[in-house]
Design an enzyme around this catalytic site. Structure first.
Site, PDB file in Angstrom:
ATOM      1  CD  GLU A   1      30.776  -6.254  11.877  1.00 21.00           C
ATOM      2  OE1 GLU A   1      31.185  -6.869  10.888  1.00 21.00           O
ATOM      3  OE2 GLU A   1      31.323  -6.328  12.994  1.00 21.00           O
TER       4      GLU A   1
ATOM      5  CG  ASP B   1      16.907  -3.105   4.478  1.00 19.91           C
ATOM      6  OD1 ASP B   1      17.199  -2.028   5.030  1.00 19.91           O
ATOM      7  OD2 ASP B   1      17.059  -3.303   3.257  1.00 19.91           O
TER       8      ASP B   1
ATOM      9  CG  ASP C   1      27.934  -6.327  -3.338  1.00 22.84           C
ATOM     10  OD1 ASP C   1      28.730  -5.886  -4.184  1.00 22.84           O
ATOM     11  OD2 ASP C   1      27.125  -7.240  -3.581  1.00 22.84           O
TER      12      ASP C   1
ATOM     13  CE  LYS D   1      29.355  -6.375 -14.333  1.00 18.85           C
ATOM     14  NZ  LYS D   1      28.339  -7.208 -15.036  1.00 18.85           N
TER      15      LYS D   1
ATOM     16  CG  ASP E   1      38.389  -6.334  -0.349  1.00 15.98           C
ATOM     17  OD1 ASP E   1      37.333  -5.772  -0.684  1.00 15.98           O
ATOM     18  OD2 ASP E   1      38.505  -7.574  -0.308  1.00 15.98           O
TER      19      ASP E   1
ATOM     20  CD  GLU F   1      42.230  -6.932   6.598  1.00 14.44           C
ATOM     21  OE1 GLU F   1      42.802  -5.880   6.874  1.00 14.44           O
ATOM     22  OE2 GLU F   1      41.254  -7.372   7.245  1.00 14.44           O
TER      23      GLU F   1
END
Length: 243
Positions: free
Chosen positions: A69, A121, A144, A148, A180, A220
């Site tokens: 994950e 990373d 994330d 924009k 979401d 959620e």
């Protein structure tokens, strides 16, 4: 600290290239418990990039299906999955040390032997440490969204990333993503539809029902009460070009 750009070297020319990162490294303050966990539990449950390619059999003491994950946050969900599926070995990757410390505490409190974590990373760890064809499932939950338009290039789900994931999954392995943000869900679907070697388990262009292995988060549930949606994408590695 803003940490959008990362330097890589071109393997042919040796020139330094700048890679756009998909995360901002804003590290909150460590709690006493998180700091203590990093000091005392990291040597047992932490994995380091410097160790090189991961020998999962040596690390976990067995051969078992492997789940990785990326970006597990504070770790409760990942720890819960590892507890619910003791027949599988889980590897987490998270860049934020408070989250890593929190996961280490979860591992200790739940007595888990099938969960390890990197604090690094994710792209670097996939490239340098995860053997090809070694993963049964790769999970990317609520990354994330970079909502924009000018920041869309920072989204982790891009063609190059999907191609990298493909090399790390075994045949029949699953890439499971959830978001979401509807716009990001549509972006994920578009990228996957253009990626060779995967088939959508929900049918062409279809979003999947939340599978039983992914716990529903409190955010959620709260969002569902407000009418917000969540989109799951499950793509299986087929190994067939153009699949």
């Amino acid at each position: 600290m803003l940490d959008f750009l990362h330097q890589d070297k071109d393997p042919e020319t040796g020139k330094v290239m700048r890679r756009v990162r998909s995360f901002v490294l804003r590290e909150g303050r460590l709690t006493h418990g998180q700091r203590k966990a990093l000091d005392t539990l990291w040597p047992r449950y932490g994995l380091e990039r410097a160790q090189g390619v991961l020998d999962a059999r040596a690390e976990f003491g067995r051969d078992a299906p492997r789940v990785l994950e990326i970006g597990y946050g504070m770790g409760q969900s990942l720890a819960g999955m590892a507890e619910a599926e003791p027949d599988k070995d889980f590897i987490g990757i998270e860049v934020h040390r408070p989250g890593v410390g929190a996961l280490l505490l979860e591992i200790q409190e739940r007595g888990l032997s099938n969960l390890r974590t990197y604090c690094d990373d994710a792209v670097d760890i996939l490239k340098l440490c995860i053997p090809d064809g070694s993963l049964d499932r790769l999970q990317l939950y609520f990354p994330d969204p970079w909502h924009k338009k000018k920041h869309h290039k920072r989204r982790i789900v891009q063609p190059d990333w999907v191609a990298l994931v493909n090399t790390k999954l075994r045949l029949g392995g699953v890439l499971h993503m959830a978001t979401d943000w509807q716009d990001y869900a549509e972006h994920m679907m578009a990228v996957m539809n253009d990626s060779a070697g995967f088939v959508n388990t929900a049918g062409e262009g279809g979003f999947a029902e939340r599978p039983g292995w992914r716990p529903e988060t409190k955010f959620e549930r709260r969002g569902a009460g407000l009418g917000h949606g969540v989109w799951d994408l499950l793509f299986e590695k087929t190994g067939r070009e153009g699949a």
